[in-house]
Design a protein around this motif. Structure first.
Motif, PDB file in Angstrom:
ATOM      1  N   SER A 178      65.852 -25.279 151.857  1.00 44.01           N
ATOM      2  CA  SER A 178      65.745 -25.307 150.508  1.00 44.01           C
ATOM      3  C   SER A 178      65.735 -27.063 150.400  1.00 44.01           C
ATOM      4  O   SER A 178      65.993 -27.626 151.059  1.00 44.01           O
ATOM      5  CB  SER A 178      67.056 -24.728 149.950  1.00 44.01           C
ATOM      6  OG  SER A 178      68.076 -25.625 150.511  1.00 44.01           O
ATOM      7  N   GLY A 179      65.498 -27.193 149.136  1.00 45.27           N
ATOM      8  CA  GLY A 179      65.613 -28.705 148.358  1.00 45.27           C
ATOM      9  C   GLY A 179      66.852 -29.201 148.634  1.00 45.27           C
ATOM     10  O   GLY A 179      66.900 -30.305 149.104  1.00 45.27           O
ATOM     11  N   GLU A 180      67.830 -28.441 148.744  1.00 43.70           N
ATOM     12  CA  GLU A 180      69.379 -28.926 148.838  1.00 43.70           C
ATOM     13  C   GLU A 180      69.515 -29.335 150.227  1.00 43.70           C
ATOM     14  O   GLU A 180      70.144 -30.222 150.535  1.00 43.70           O
ATOM     15  CB  GLU A 180      70.559 -27.690 148.431  1.00 43.70           C
ATOM     16  CG  GLU A 180      70.553 -27.517 146.813  1.00 43.70           C
ATOM     17  CD  GLU A 180      69.311 -26.644 146.404  1.00 43.70           C
ATOM     18  OE1 GLU A 180      68.573 -26.180 147.187  1.00 43.70           O
ATOM     19  OE2 GLU A 180      69.705 -26.089 145.152  1.00 43.70           O
ATOM     20  N   ASP A 181      69.233 -28.450 151.227  1.00 49.16           N
ATOM     21  CA  ASP A 181      69.205 -28.775 152.781  1.00 49.16           C
ATOM     22  C   ASP A 181      68.356 -29.929 152.912  1.00 49.16           C
ATOM     23  O   ASP A 181      69.032 -30.663 153.784  1.00 49.16           O
ATOM     24  CB  ASP A 181      68.538 -27.399 153.420  1.00 49.16           C
ATOM     25  CG  ASP A 181      68.941 -26.217 153.361  1.00 49.16           C
ATOM     26  OD1 ASP A 181      70.435 -26.173 153.143  1.00 49.16           O
ATOM     27  OD2 ASP A 181      68.305 -25.236 153.647  1.00 49.16           O
ATOM     28  N   LEU A 182      67.288 -30.273 152.489  1.00 51.52           N
ATOM     29  CA  LEU A 182      66.529 -31.257 152.589  1.00 51.52           C
ATOM     30  C   LEU A 182      67.017 -32.643 152.137  1.00 51.52           C
ATOM     31  O   LEU A 182      67.420 -33.452 152.753  1.00 51.52           O
ATOM     32  CB  LEU A 182      65.107 -31.328 152.208  1.00 51.52           C
ATOM     33  CG  LEU A 182      64.155 -30.312 152.670  1.00 51.52           C
ATOM     34  CD1 LEU A 182      62.883 -30.026 152.017  1.00 51.52           C
ATOM     35  CD2 LEU A 182      63.975 -30.391 154.288  1.00 51.52           C
ATOM     36  N   GLY A 183      67.859 -32.372 150.963  1.00 52.25           N
ATOM     37  CA  GLY A 183      68.689 -33.690 150.546  1.00 52.25           C
ATOM     38  C   GLY A 183      69.790 -33.847 151.360  1.00 52.25           C
ATOM     39  O   GLY A 183      70.030 -35.160 151.592  1.00 52.25           O
ATOM     40  N   ARG A 184      70.527 -32.859 151.848  1.00 55.71           N
ATOM     41  CA  ARG A 184      71.577 -33.256 152.817  1.00 55.71           C
ATOM     42  C   ARG A 184      71.240 -33.883 154.076  1.00 55.71           C
ATOM     43  O   ARG A 184      71.991 -34.769 154.374  1.00 55.71           O
ATOM     44  CB  ARG A 184      72.481 -31.843 153.239  1.00 55.71           C
ATOM     45  CG  ARG A 184      73.291 -31.365 151.757  1.00 55.71           C
ATOM     46  CD  ARG A 184      74.310 -30.183 152.570  1.00 55.71           C
ATOM     47  NE  ARG A 184      73.483 -29.146 152.985  1.00 55.71           N
ATOM     48  CZ  ARG A 184      73.199 -28.694 154.083  1.00 55.71           C
ATOM     49  NH1 ARG A 184      73.910 -29.314 155.047  1.00 55.71           N
ATOM     50  NH2 ARG A 184      72.540 -27.755 154.444  1.00 55.71           N
ATOM     51  N   ALA A 185      69.977 -33.443 154.498  1.00 57.80           N
ATOM     52  CA  ALA A 185      69.555 -33.966 155.612  1.00 57.80           C
ATOM     53  C   ALA A 185      68.880 -35.406 155.494  1.00 57.80           C
ATOM     54  O   ALA A 185      69.497 -36.488 156.202  1.00 57.80           O
ATOM     55  CB  ALA A 185      68.287 -33.291 156.059  1.00 57.80           C
ATOM     56  N   LEU A 186      68.521 -35.857 154.239  1.00 61.30           N
ATOM     57  CA  LEU A 186      68.198 -37.197 153.961  1.00 61.30           C
ATOM     58  C   LEU A 186      69.467 -38.031 153.871  1.00 61.30           C
ATOM     59  O   LEU A 186      69.537 -39.207 154.386  1.00 61.30           O
ATOM     60  CB  LEU A 186      67.222 -37.252 152.491  1.00 61.30           C
ATOM     61  CG  LEU A 186      65.902 -36.869 152.655  1.00 61.30           C
ATOM     62  CD1 LEU A 186      65.360 -36.914 151.324  1.00 61.30           C
ATOM     63  CD2 LEU A 186      65.265 -37.455 153.525  1.00 61.30           C
ATOM     64  N   GLN A 187      70.376 -37.415 153.396  1.00 61.66           N
ATOM     65  CA  GLN A 187      71.531 -38.307 153.136  1.00 61.66           C
ATOM     66  C   GLN A 187      72.138 -38.618 154.513  1.00 61.66           C
ATOM     67  O   GLN A 187      72.605 -39.844 154.642  1.00 61.66           O
ATOM     68  CB  GLN A 187      72.634 -37.313 152.419  1.00 61.66           C
ATOM     69  CG  GLN A 187      73.972 -38.112 151.886  1.00 61.66           C
ATOM     70  CD  GLN A 187      75.356 -37.278 151.487  1.00 61.66           C
ATOM     71  OE1 GLN A 187      75.287 -35.970 151.804  1.00 61.66           O
ATOM     72  NE2 GLN A 187      75.776 -37.626 150.511  1.00 61.66           N
ATOM     73  N   ALA A 188      72.322 -37.584 155.370  1.00 61.60           N
ATOM     74  CA  ALA A 188      72.667 -38.018 156.709  1.00 61.60           C
ATOM     75  C   ALA A 188      71.742 -38.968 157.414  1.00 61.60           C
ATOM     76  O   ALA A 188      72.413 -39.815 158.227  1.00 61.60           O
ATOM     77  CB  ALA A 188      72.814 -36.657 157.525  1.00 61.60           C
ATOM     78  N   ILE A 189      70.708 -38.792 157.107  1.00 63.93           N
ATOM     79  CA  ILE A 189      69.419 -39.688 158.006  1.00 63.93           C
ATOM     80  C   ILE A 189      69.731 -41.218 157.578  1.00 63.93           C
ATOM     81  O   ILE A 189      69.850 -42.096 158.244  1.00 63.93           O
ATOM     82  CB  ILE A 189      68.068 -39.189 157.814  1.00 63.93           C
ATOM     83  CG1 ILE A 189      68.025 -37.793 158.726  1.00 63.93           C
ATOM     84  CG2 ILE A 189      67.226 -40.111 158.046  1.00 63.93           C
ATOM     85  CD1 ILE A 189      66.535 -37.067 158.282  1.00 63.93           C
ATOM     86  N   VAL A 190      69.718 -41.269 156.265  1.00 69.22           N
ATOM     87  CA  VAL A 190      69.755 -42.679 155.473  1.00 69.22           C
ATOM     88  C   VAL A 190      71.129 -43.365 155.758  1.00 69.22           C
ATOM     89  O   VAL A 190      71.335 -44.740 156.261  1.00 69.22           O
ATOM     90  CB  VAL A 190      69.435 -42.667 153.937  1.00 69.22           C
ATOM     91  CG1 VAL A 190      69.622 -44.231 153.607  1.00 69.22           C
ATOM     92  CG2 VAL A 190      68.196 -42.093 153.568  1.00 69.22           C
ATOM     93  N   GLN A 191      72.219 -42.641 155.802  1.00 64.07           N
ATOM     94  CA  GLN A 191      73.551 -43.217 156.327  1.00 64.07           C
ATOM     95  C   GLN A 191      73.536 -43.497 157.857  1.00 64.07           C
ATOM     96  O   GLN A 191      74.020 -44.629 157.905  1.00 64.07           O
ATOM     97  CB  GLN A 191      74.655 -42.110 155.962  1.00 64.07           C
ATOM     98  CG  GLN A 191      74.897 -41.954 154.409  1.00 64.07           C
ATOM     99  CD  GLN A 191      75.886 -40.974 153.995  1.00 64.07           C
ATOM    100  OE1 GLN A 191      75.946 -39.899 154.843  1.00 64.07           O
ATOM    101  NE2 GLN A 191      76.493 -41.244 152.861  1.00 64.07           N
TER     102      GLN A 191
END
Length: 210
Positions: A178-191
Protein backbone atom coordinates in the motif's frame (compact mmCIF):
# COMPACT_ATOMS: atom_id res chain seq x y z
CA UNK A 1 28.44 18.29 12.47
CA UNK A 2 26.72 20.53 15.02
CA UNK A 3 23.72 18.65 16.40
CA UNK A 4 21.64 21.82 16.39
CA UNK A 5 21.95 22.11 12.63
CA UNK A 6 18.84 21.04 10.80
CA UNK A 7 19.50 18.89 7.79
CA UNK A 8 17.59 19.53 4.58
CA UNK A 9 16.32 16.63 2.49
CA UNK A 10 14.43 16.92 -0.80
CA UNK A 11 12.40 13.91 -1.98
CA UNK A 12 10.74 13.78 -5.39
CA UNK A 13 8.14 11.47 -6.90
CA UNK A 14 6.87 11.32 -10.47
CA UNK A 15 3.50 12.27 -11.91
CA UNK A 16 1.27 10.03 -14.06
CA UNK A 17 2.48 8.44 -17.30
CA UNK A 18 1.24 5.80 -19.71
CA UNK A 19 -1.26 3.48 -18.05
CA UNK A 20 -0.09 4.64 -14.60
CA UNK A 21 -2.74 7.29 -13.98
CA UNK A 22 -1.81 7.18 -10.30
CA UNK A 23 1.94 7.06 -9.84
CA UNK A 24 2.85 5.01 -6.76
CA UNK A 25 6.09 6.97 -6.36
CA UNK A 26 4.27 10.25 -5.68
CA UNK A 27 1.76 8.51 -3.38
CA UNK A 28 4.69 7.04 -1.43
CA UNK A 29 6.43 10.43 -1.20
CA UNK A 30 3.24 12.07 0.11
CA UNK A 31 2.98 9.35 2.76
CA UNK A 32 6.61 10.01 3.71
CA UNK A 33 5.81 13.72 4.05
CA UNK A 34 3.04 12.86 6.55
CA UNK A 35 5.45 10.68 8.57
CA UNK A 36 8.36 13.14 8.40
CA UNK A 37 12.01 12.38 9.11
CA UNK A 38 12.21 13.64 12.69
CA UNK A 39 12.42 17.16 14.11
CA UNK A 40 16.03 17.71 13.01
CA UNK A 41 15.30 17.22 9.29
CA UNK A 42 13.52 19.71 7.03
CA UNK A 43 11.78 17.62 4.38
CA UNK A 44 10.62 19.11 1.07
CA UNK A 45 8.74 17.04 -1.48
CA UNK A 46 8.12 17.65 -5.19
CA UNK A 47 6.08 15.95 -7.88
CA UNK A 48 8.12 15.74 -11.08
CA UNK A 49 6.34 15.53 -14.45
CA UNK A 50 7.53 12.72 -16.74
CA UNK A 51 9.22 15.19 -19.13
CA UNK A 52 12.94 15.36 -19.94
CA UNK A 53 13.00 19.12 -20.41
CA UNK A 54 11.28 19.82 -17.09
CA UNK A 55 13.76 17.54 -15.32
CA UNK A 56 16.65 19.46 -16.95
CA UNK A 57 15.52 22.68 -15.29
CA UNK A 58 13.85 21.39 -12.10
CA UNK A 59 16.67 19.24 -10.71
CA UNK A 60 19.30 22.03 -10.74
CA UNK A 61 16.76 24.45 -9.24
CA UNK A 62 16.14 22.09 -6.29
CA UNK A 63 19.86 21.88 -5.53
CA UNK A 64 20.30 25.65 -5.89
CA UNK A 65 17.26 26.57 -3.84
CA UNK A 66 17.68 24.20 -0.88
CA UNK A 67 21.39 23.21 -0.81
CA UNK A 68 20.20 19.90 0.61
CA UNK A 69 22.21 17.32 2.50
CA UNK A 70 20.58 14.71 0.31
CA UNK A 71 18.15 14.47 -2.60
CA UNK A 72 16.19 11.24 -2.99
CA UNK A 73 14.26 10.65 -6.20
CA UNK A 74 11.50 8.04 -6.11
CA UNK A 75 10.10 6.43 -9.24
CA UNK A 76 7.68 3.72 -10.27
CA UNK A 77 8.78 0.49 -11.89
CA UNK A 78 5.94 -1.57 -13.32
CA UNK A 79 8.22 -4.63 -13.12
CA UNK A 80 9.36 -4.18 -9.52
CA UNK A 81 8.00 -6.36 -6.72
CA UNK A 82 10.35 -4.92 -4.07
CA UNK A 83 11.41 -1.43 -3.07
CA UNK A 84 14.63 -1.12 -5.08
CA UNK A 85 17.68 1.03 -4.27
CA UNK A 86 19.50 2.16 -7.40
CA UNK A 87 23.30 2.35 -7.12
CA UNK A 88 24.06 4.46 -10.18
CA UNK A 89 22.71 6.64 -12.98
CA UNK A 90 23.53 6.30 -16.69
CA UNK A 91 24.30 9.06 -19.19
CA UNK A 92 23.40 7.39 -22.50
CA UNK A 93 20.59 5.42 -24.10
CA UNK A 94 17.52 7.66 -23.66
CA UNK A 95 15.29 6.68 -26.58
CA UNK A 96 11.91 6.40 -24.83
CA UNK A 97 9.52 9.29 -25.50
CA UNK A 98 8.22 11.24 -22.49
CA UNK A 99 4.71 12.60 -21.84
CA UNK A 100 5.37 15.35 -24.42
CA UNK A 101 6.47 12.75 -27.03
CA UNK A 102 9.99 14.13 -26.67
CA UNK A 103 13.37 12.51 -26.16
CA UNK A 104 16.79 14.22 -26.17
CA UNK A 105 18.38 14.36 -29.66
CA UNK A 106 21.69 13.29 -28.13
CA UNK A 107 19.94 10.47 -26.21
CA UNK A 108 22.11 11.47 -23.24
CA UNK A 109 21.78 13.50 -20.03
CA UNK A 110 24.96 15.58 -19.89
CA UNK A 111 27.04 15.76 -23.07
CA UNK A 112 30.62 14.87 -22.21
CA UNK A 113 29.66 13.51 -18.79
CA UNK A 114 30.88 10.11 -17.54
CA UNK A 115 28.96 7.04 -18.77
CA UNK A 116 27.83 6.16 -15.28
CA UNK A 117 27.92 7.92 -11.88
CA UNK A 118 27.67 6.01 -8.59
CA UNK A 119 25.92 7.38 -5.53
CA UNK A 120 28.26 8.08 -2.60
CA UNK A 121 25.73 6.21 -0.46
CA UNK A 122 26.44 2.52 0.01
CA UNK A 123 23.09 1.07 -1.10
CA UNK A 124 24.04 -2.44 0.08
CA UNK A 125 24.44 -1.08 3.62
CA UNK A 126 21.13 0.79 3.40
CA UNK A 127 19.44 -2.37 2.13
CA UNK A 128 20.87 -4.49 4.98
CA UNK A 129 19.84 -1.96 7.63
CA UNK A 130 16.29 -1.55 6.38
CA UNK A 131 15.84 -5.29 5.78
CA UNK A 132 17.01 -6.01 9.34
CA UNK A 133 14.57 -3.48 10.83
CA UNK A 134 11.55 -5.79 10.46
CA UNK A 135 9.58 -3.30 8.41
CA UNK A 136 7.71 -5.97 6.46
CA UNK A 137 8.65 -4.44 3.10
CA UNK A 138 11.20 -6.22 0.91
CA UNK A 139 14.14 -4.06 -0.21
CA UNK A 140 16.68 -4.91 -2.93
CA UNK A 141 19.55 -3.23 -4.80
CA UNK A 142 19.93 -2.61 -8.55
CA UNK A 143 22.51 -1.17 -10.95
CA UNK A 144 20.11 -0.35 -13.78
CA UNK A 145 17.52 2.38 -13.28
CA UNK A 146 15.99 1.70 -16.71
CA UNK A 147 17.09 4.43 -19.18
CA UNK A 148 13.89 6.44 -18.89
CA UNK A 149 12.96 9.49 -16.83
CA UNK A 150 13.97 7.77 -13.58
CA UNK A 151 17.50 7.04 -14.72
CA UNK A 152 17.70 10.43 -16.47
CA UNK A 153 16.69 12.31 -13.31
CA UNK A 154 19.07 10.25 -11.16
CA UNK A 155 22.08 10.83 -13.41
CA UNK A 156 21.36 14.56 -13.64
CA UNK A 157 21.12 14.80 -9.84
CA UNK A 158 24.26 12.69 -9.25
CA UNK A 159 26.18 14.86 -11.72
CA UNK A 160 25.13 18.09 -9.99
CA UNK A 161 25.73 16.81 -6.44
CA UNK A 162 28.97 14.86 -6.87
CA UNK A 163 27.05 11.72 -5.96
CA UNK A 164 24.99 12.96 -2.96
CA UNK A 165 21.75 11.68 -4.45
CA UNK A 166 19.77 8.49 -4.25
CA UNK A 167 17.09 6.81 -6.31
CA UNK A 168 14.42 4.43 -5.06
CA UNK A 169 12.10 2.44 -7.32
CA UNK A 170 8.75 1.35 -5.92
CA UNK A 171 6.29 -1.21 -7.33
CA UNK A 172 2.76 -0.21 -8.40
CA UNK A 173 0.26 0.25 -5.55
CA UNK A 174 -1.14 -3.00 -4.23
CA UNK A 175 1.57 -5.09 -5.94
CA UNK A 176 1.99 -5.96 -3.10
CA UNK A 177 2.36 -2.82 -0.95
CA UNK A 178 0.00 0.00 0.00
CA UNK A 179 0.98 3.66 -0.18
CA UNK A 180 1.36 3.65 3.62
CA UNK A 181 3.72 0.65 3.43
CA UNK A 182 5.81 2.41 0.80
CA UNK A 183 5.88 5.62 2.84
CA UNK A 184 7.16 3.74 5.90
CA UNK A 185 9.79 2.03 3.76
CA UNK A 186 10.94 5.39 2.35
CA UNK A 187 11.16 6.84 5.86
CA UNK A 188 13.42 3.97 7.01
CA UNK A 189 15.51 4.17 3.82
CA UNK A 190 16.10 7.93 3.96
CA UNK A 191 16.93 7.80 7.68
CA UNK A 192 19.48 5.05 7.01
CA UNK A 193 20.99 7.13 4.18
CA UNK A 194 21.30 10.18 6.44
CA UNK A 195 22.96 8.06 9.14
CA UNK A 196 25.50 6.72 6.65
CA UNK A 197 26.23 10.22 5.31
CA UNK A 198 26.73 11.53 8.85
CA UNK A 199 29.09 8.66 9.66
CA UNK A 200 31.22 9.30 6.56
CA UNK A 201 31.36 13.03 7.42
CA UNK A 202 32.47 12.22 10.98
CA UNK A 203 35.26 10.03 9.56
CA UNK A 204 36.42 12.86 7.29
CA UNK A 205 36.46 15.29 10.26
CA UNK A 206 38.54 12.81 12.29
CA UNK A 207 41.05 12.44 9.46
CA UNK A 208 41.46 16.23 9.35
CA UNK A 209 42.46 16.20 13.02
CA UNK A 210 39.58 18.21 14.48
Amino acid sequence: MDNNTKRTVVVTGFGPFGEHTINASWVAVQELKKLGLGHDVDLYVYEVPVEYQTVQSLVPSLWNQYHPQLVVHVGLSGMATTVTLEKCGHNYGYKGLDNCSFCPDSQCCIEGGPDCIDSVIDMDSVCKRVSASGLGVAVSVSKDAGRYLCDYTYYTSLYLSQGRSAFVHVPPLGKPYSGEDLGRALQAIVQAMLDLLAQSEDKIHCQHGH
